[in-house]
Write a protein that holds these residues in place. Sequence first.
Motif, PDB file in Angstrom:
ATOM      1  N   ILE A   1      16.048  -0.360  12.487  1.00 39.62           N
ATOM      2  CA  ILE A   1      16.715   0.298  11.372  1.00 39.62           C
ATOM      3  C   ILE A   1      17.530  -0.759  10.636  1.00 39.62           C
ATOM      4  CG2 ILE A   1      18.327   2.087  10.660  1.00 39.62           C
ATOM      5  CD1 ILE A   1      17.660   3.573  13.252  1.00 39.62           C
ATOM      6  N   LEU A   2      17.369  -0.820   9.316  1.00 37.38           N
ATOM      7  CA  LEU A   2      18.016  -1.849   8.519  1.00 37.38           C
ATOM      8  C   LEU A   2      19.420  -1.443   8.082  1.00 37.38           C
ATOM      9  CD1 LEU A   2      15.029  -2.853   6.269  1.00 37.38           C
ATOM     10  CD2 LEU A   2      16.322  -4.439   7.690  1.00 37.38           C
ATOM     11  N   LEU A   3      20.329  -2.405   8.135  1.00 34.26           N
ATOM     12  CA  LEU A   3      21.687  -2.223   7.629  1.00 34.26           C
ATOM     13  C   LEU A   3      21.981  -3.147   6.450  1.00 34.26           C
ATOM     14  CD1 LEU A   3      23.531  -1.614  10.990  1.00 34.26           C
ATOM     15  CD2 LEU A   3      23.482  -0.058   9.022  1.00 34.26           C
ATOM     16  N   ASP A   4      20.935  -3.755   5.916  1.00 40.33           N
ATOM     17  CA  ASP A   4      21.047  -4.488   4.659  1.00 40.33           C
ATOM     18  C   ASP A   4      19.681  -4.475   3.989  1.00 40.33           C
ATOM     19  OD1 ASP A   4      19.609  -6.251   6.220  1.00 40.33           O
ATOM     20  OD2 ASP A   4      20.949  -7.963   5.947  1.00 40.33           O
ATOM     21  N   ASN A   5      19.637  -4.914   2.735  1.00 42.43           N
ATOM     22  CA  ASN A   5      18.363  -4.955   2.013  1.00 42.43           C
ATOM     23  C   ASN A   5      17.597  -6.206   2.420  1.00 42.43           C
ATOM     24  OD1 ASN A   5      19.071  -2.607   0.624  1.00 42.43           O
ATOM     25  ND2 ASN A   5      20.045  -3.753  -1.037  1.00 42.43           N
TER      26      ASN A   5
ATOM     27  N   VAL B   1       0.838  -1.208   0.000  1.00 39.55           N
ATOM     28  CA  VAL B   1       0.000   0.000   0.000  1.00 39.55           C
ATOM     29  C   VAL B   1       0.869   1.253   0.000  1.00 39.55           C
ATOM     30  CG1 VAL B   1      -1.719   1.312   1.295  1.00 39.55           C
ATOM     31  CG2 VAL B   1      -1.901  -1.183   1.139  1.00 39.55           C
ATOM     32  N   THR B   2       1.906   1.267   0.841  1.00 36.97           N
ATOM     33  CA  THR B   2       2.732   2.468   0.979  1.00 36.97           C
ATOM     34  C   THR B   2       3.727   2.639  -0.157  1.00 36.97           C
ATOM     35  OG1 THR B   2       4.453   1.350   2.279  1.00 36.97           O
ATOM     36  CG2 THR B   2       2.576   2.279   3.488  1.00 36.97           C
ATOM     37  N   GLY B   3       4.144   1.531  -0.773  1.00 37.13           N
ATOM     38  CA  GLY B   3       5.154   1.603  -1.813  1.00 37.13           C
ATOM     39  C   GLY B   3       6.571   1.678  -1.272  1.00 37.13           C
ATOM     40  N   LEU B   4       6.714   1.671   0.052  1.00 33.59           N
ATOM     41  CA  LEU B   4       8.043   1.709   0.661  1.00 33.59           C
ATOM     42  C   LEU B   4       8.649   0.300   0.672  1.00 33.59           C
ATOM     43  CD1 LEU B   4       7.186   4.068   3.651  1.00 33.59           C
ATOM     44  CD2 LEU B   4       8.309   4.675   1.502  1.00 33.59           C
ATOM     45  N   LYS B   5       9.970   0.229   0.635  1.00 31.89           N
ATOM     46  CA  LYS B   5      10.666  -1.046   0.613  1.00 31.89           C
ATOM     47  C   LYS B   5      11.667  -1.124   1.757  1.00 31.89           C
ATOM     48  CE  LYS B   5       8.563  -2.337  -3.146  1.00 31.89           C
ATOM     49  NZ  LYS B   5       7.513  -3.393  -3.076  1.00 31.89           N
ATOM     50  N   HIS B   6      11.944  -2.333   2.193  1.00 29.40           N
ATOM     51  CA  HIS B   6      12.902  -2.547   3.275  1.00 29.40           C
ATOM     52  C   HIS B   6      14.314  -2.671   2.693  1.00 29.40           C
ATOM     53  CE1 HIS B   6       9.200  -3.470   5.507  1.00 29.40           C
ATOM     54  NE2 HIS B   6       9.904  -3.107   6.572  1.00 29.40           N
ATOM     55  N   VAL B   7      14.979  -1.508   2.638  1.00 32.37           N
ATOM     56  CA  VAL B   7      16.341  -1.438   2.113  1.00 32.37           C
ATOM     57  C   VAL B   7      17.224  -0.779   3.177  1.00 32.37           C
ATOM     58  CG1 VAL B   7      15.612  -1.371  -0.293  1.00 32.37           C
ATOM     59  CG2 VAL B   7      15.841   0.769   0.982  1.00 32.37           C
ATOM     60  N   ILE B   8      18.530  -0.729   2.904  1.00 33.72           N
ATOM     61  CA  ILE B   8      19.474  -0.161   3.874  1.00 33.72           C
ATOM     62  C   ILE B   8      19.037   1.242   4.292  1.00 33.72           C
ATOM     63  CG2 ILE B   8      21.847   0.654   4.173  1.00 33.72           C
ATOM     64  CD1 ILE B   8      22.736  -1.576   2.301  1.00 33.72           C
ATOM     65  N   GLY B   9      19.014   1.464   5.598  1.00 35.38           N
ATOM     66  CA  GLY B   9      18.667   2.769   6.133  1.00 35.38           C
ATOM     67  C   GLY B   9      17.206   2.986   6.419  1.00 35.38           C
ATOM     68  N   VAL B  10      16.351   2.054   6.019  1.00 33.19           N
ATOM     69  CA  VAL B  10      14.912   2.214   6.255  1.00 33.19           C
ATOM     70  C   VAL B  10      14.570   1.938   7.714  1.00 33.19           C
ATOM     71  CG1 VAL B  10      12.712   0.991   5.850  1.00 33.19           C
ATOM     72  CG2 VAL B  10      13.977   1.958   3.946  1.00 33.19           C
ATOM     73  N   VAL B  11      13.585   2.688   8.217  1.00 37.50           N
ATOM     74  CA  VAL B  11      13.078   2.508   9.575  1.00 37.50           C
ATOM     75  C   VAL B  11      11.725   1.825   9.473  1.00 37.50           C
ATOM     76  CG1 VAL B  11      12.562   3.634  11.765  1.00 37.50           C
ATOM     77  CG2 VAL B  11      14.176   4.686  10.179  1.00 37.50           C
ATOM     78  N   SER B  12      11.501   0.805  10.293  1.00 35.56           N
ATOM     79  CA  SER B  12      10.273   0.024  10.220  1.00 35.56           C
ATOM     80  C   SER B  12       9.840  -0.368  11.629  1.00 35.56           C
ATOM     81  CB  SER B  12      10.499  -1.221   9.351  1.00 35.56           C
ATOM     82  OG  SER B  12       9.289  -1.885   9.068  1.00 35.56           O
ATOM     83  N   MET B  13       8.600  -0.810  11.745  1.00 32.57           N
ATOM     84  CA  MET B  13       8.051  -1.161  13.051  1.00 32.57           C
ATOM     85  C   MET B  13       8.225  -2.643  13.356  1.00 32.57           C
ATOM     86  SD  MET B  13       6.950   1.594  14.430  1.00 32.57           S
ATOM     87  CE  MET B  13       6.089   0.892  15.839  1.00 32.57           C
ATOM     88  N   ALA B  14       8.638  -2.923  14.584  1.00 35.66           N
ATOM     89  CA  ALA B  14       8.691  -4.306  15.052  1.00 35.66           C
ATOM     90  C   ALA B  14       7.271  -4.777  15.356  1.00 35.66           C
ATOM     91  CB  ALA B  14       9.563  -4.403  16.294  1.00 35.66           C
ATOM     92  N   ARG B  15       7.000  -6.027  15.086  1.00 34.92           N
ATOM     93  CA  ARG B  15       5.661  -6.559  15.356  1.00 34.92           C
ATOM     94  C   ARG B  15       5.714  -8.050  15.584  1.00 34.92           C
ATOM     95  NH1 ARG B  15       2.945  -9.605  11.463  1.00 34.92           N
ATOM     96  NH2 ARG B  15       3.638  -9.483   9.283  1.00 34.92           N
TER      97      ARG B  15
END
Length: 308
Positions: free
Chosen positions: A248-252, A222-236
């Motif tokens: 915070i991701l340090l790899d893709n 829905v958002t179009g965002l991807k989990h790549v280096i530097g992305v911030v995401s929610m734990a669940r």
Amino acid sequence: MPVQLRMAAAMVVALLIVGGAVAAQELQDPPSTGVFFGTVTDASGKPLAAVKVVARPILEGPSIVTTTRTDGTYELKDVPQGVYVLEFSMPGQPPAFKNNGLVALAGSRQQVDVRLPVGSDSTSTAAAAADDRAEVRVRLETPLGNIDLAIDTGRAPITAANFLKYVDGGFYDGGRFHRATRPDNYTPAPPNRPPMEIIQGGINPDRRAQAFPPIPLERTSVTGLKHVIGVVSMARGAPDTATSDFFILLDNQPSLDVGGKRFDDEQGAAAFGRVVAGLDVVRKIQQQPVQGQNLTPPVPILKASRIR
């Protein structure tokens, strides 16, 4: 004085005392709503009257509406606690400016001054202003350095608003980065769970009892965002269970996008921002001592705040 009169007088005095105590208590009860206020001007700084100002809740609830006075000032009173988009528009024109991710807290008064474009190019200028406000910058201060985040309120409004609510409420002050994964402490299980490098942080443990309810999962489809280096995401855990922990991701990691199999439900995690400065600090935190995947000791989050 007759006994009856003395008793009546005593009752009156008692009622006055009780009434006064109740009145005093009512005066001391803290407010349960917040206030947004400010001044709206044109590009030259001239006050604009009759500008419609709307506080629209991002999650749910009624909108609060007012208009600016002759001196360009406005005040939105009795705004229920929550996260809002402030929308400003002039008669006969489409909304000219949006300010995303504003948090109303009980008893808070927040000033939001706005300069609106007026003239033939107002639509394009307004669009540029709206795009500029689609990201809110947040700084995480740690003993190892600062991490600046761009929170994407435009594409991930629910998740971003939730994160900003914790930031504005001071929940991350005294929080900590408590988890790190890296090649020496993470056992991959390909193809579903390939190697993963992250750091994970959360709010001040002393404030966990005050945490807000879980939020709906905003899927990457829905958002179009991807989990790549530097992305911030929610734990669940399960979908719709995220609260305040983020990573915070340090790899893709396409395994964390919708369709990826890191979660058995294949619904992925909710990416909502990116690191714009301090990725080297993220790497320093990742390399701190660990027991298993737990940072030992955790790396403190000294303060989290908006920087523009």
